[in-house]
Design a protein around this motif. Structure first.
Motif, PDB file in Angstrom:
ATOM      1  N   LEU A 113       0.866  -1.178   0.000  1.00 40.49           N
ATOM      2  CA  LEU A 113       0.000   0.000   0.000  1.00 40.49           C
ATOM      3  C   LEU A 113       0.898   1.222   0.000  1.00 40.49           C
ATOM      4  O   LEU A 113       1.759   1.375   0.864  1.00 40.49           O
ATOM      5  N   ASP A 142       2.671  -1.764   4.351  1.00 42.62           N
ATOM      6  CA  ASP A 142       2.181  -0.384   4.232  1.00 42.62           C
ATOM      7  C   ASP A 142       3.402   0.511   4.318  1.00 42.62           C
ATOM      8  O   ASP A 142       4.048   0.593   5.363  1.00 42.62           O
ATOM      9  N   ARG A 146       0.528   8.238   1.447  1.00 39.58           N
ATOM     10  CA  ARG A 146      -0.801   8.200   0.851  1.00 39.58           C
ATOM     11  C   ARG A 146      -1.130   9.498   0.117  1.00 39.58           C
ATOM     12  O   ARG A 146      -0.818  10.586   0.595  1.00 39.58           O
ATOM     13  N   ARG A 151      -6.720   3.658   4.196  1.00 39.29           N
ATOM     14  CA  ARG A 151      -5.843   2.969   5.135  1.00 39.29           C
ATOM     15  C   ARG A 151      -6.172   1.487   5.121  1.00 39.29           C
ATOM     16  O   ARG A 151      -7.285   1.086   4.793  1.00 39.29           O
ATOM     17  N   ALA A 152      -5.181   0.686   5.493  1.00 29.74           N
ATOM     18  CA  ALA A 152      -5.385  -0.765   5.539  1.00 29.74           C
ATOM     19  C   ALA A 152      -5.939  -1.159   6.904  1.00 29.74           C
ATOM     20  O   ALA A 152      -5.578  -0.578   7.930  1.00 29.74           O
ATOM     21  N   VAL A 155      -2.375  -5.212   8.326  1.00 29.22           N
ATOM     22  CA  VAL A 155      -1.063  -4.920   7.752  1.00 29.22           C
ATOM     23  C   VAL A 155      -0.046  -5.926   8.273  1.00 29.22           C
ATOM     24  O   VAL A 155       0.064  -6.133   9.485  1.00 29.22           O
ATOM     25  N   ASN A 158       4.341  -2.405   8.798  1.00 27.55           N
ATOM     26  CA  ASN A 158       4.425  -0.982   8.487  1.00 27.55           C
ATOM     27  C   ASN A 158       5.890  -0.679   8.229  1.00 27.55           C
ATOM     28  O   ASN A 158       6.753  -0.981   9.059  1.00 27.55           O
TER      29      ASN A 158
END
Length: 196
Positions: A113, A142, A146, A151-152, A155, A158
């Protein structure tokens, strides 16, 4: 532990990926209090094998989860907002699970992401298939940065990055590496090209 050259580092090994997927599967079961309403849709290309791996774990946790009726893929190629500015990849088939998406809890699965644009395209594609009761997002990594308010929900890792870094997920089903060599690598020298 990160390994690699000064320019590249392995930030997730095959064992780390395995643990992250197992944790995400348990989170999904706990969040939904079971698997009865879950549908997994992998976003090609690496989201598809990740969704497959999650489905295998879900069916082990709760045998009521049937991958044949609850696992599919969602191609977003023609829903992207950058079709005119970059070479489009060849669309892959969208496979809707036998159960359908109406009134289901659909979990979109992807590898990285980043900007959020791939997820926005996936939401547009999903709306053409039906009306889920809820949509969740599960990603292996992630990396931040963005561009859209997305948002996830689940995850694997991160991973704070700069925009000049590239995050590469290497999976056996897509990249031809051995399962023991699956990894997530960060390349600090490359310009970031991920646009998930």
């Amino acid at each position: 532990m990160a390994t690699g050259s000064p320019q590249t580092s392995t930030v997730m090994s095959a064992a780390d990926i395995d643990r992250a997927l197992t944790r995400i599967a348990h989170e999904l079961v706990e969040a939904q209090r079971g698997v009865d309403e879950l549908i997994l849709l992998g976003i090609p290309s690496r989201g598809v094998p990740l969704a497959q791996a999650l489905s295998e774990r879900l069916s082990r946790i709760d045998p009521a989860f049937d991958p044949d009726s609850c696992l599919g893929s969602l191609d977003i190629t023609m829903y992207r907002d950058d079709l005119g500015s970059r070479a489009a990849r060849v669309p892959e088939p969208t496979r809707v699970p036998a159960r359908g998406v109406d009134d289901a809890v659909v979990v979109l699965v992807d590898d990285v992401l980043y900007s959020g644009r791939t997820v926005r395209a996936a939401l547009d594609a999903l709306s053409d298939l039906g009306r889920p009761r809820a949509v969740r997002l599960a990603v292996l990594v992630d990396r931040g940065h963005r561009e859209l308010p997305i948002r996830a929900d689940h995850v694997g890792k991160n991973l704070p990055t700069s925009r000049s870094e590239r995050v590469t997920v290497r999976l056996s089903a897509v990249d031809g590496v051995a399962e023991a060599e699956q990894s997530v690598v960060i390349d600090r020298a490359a310009a970031a090209e991920e646009d998930s």
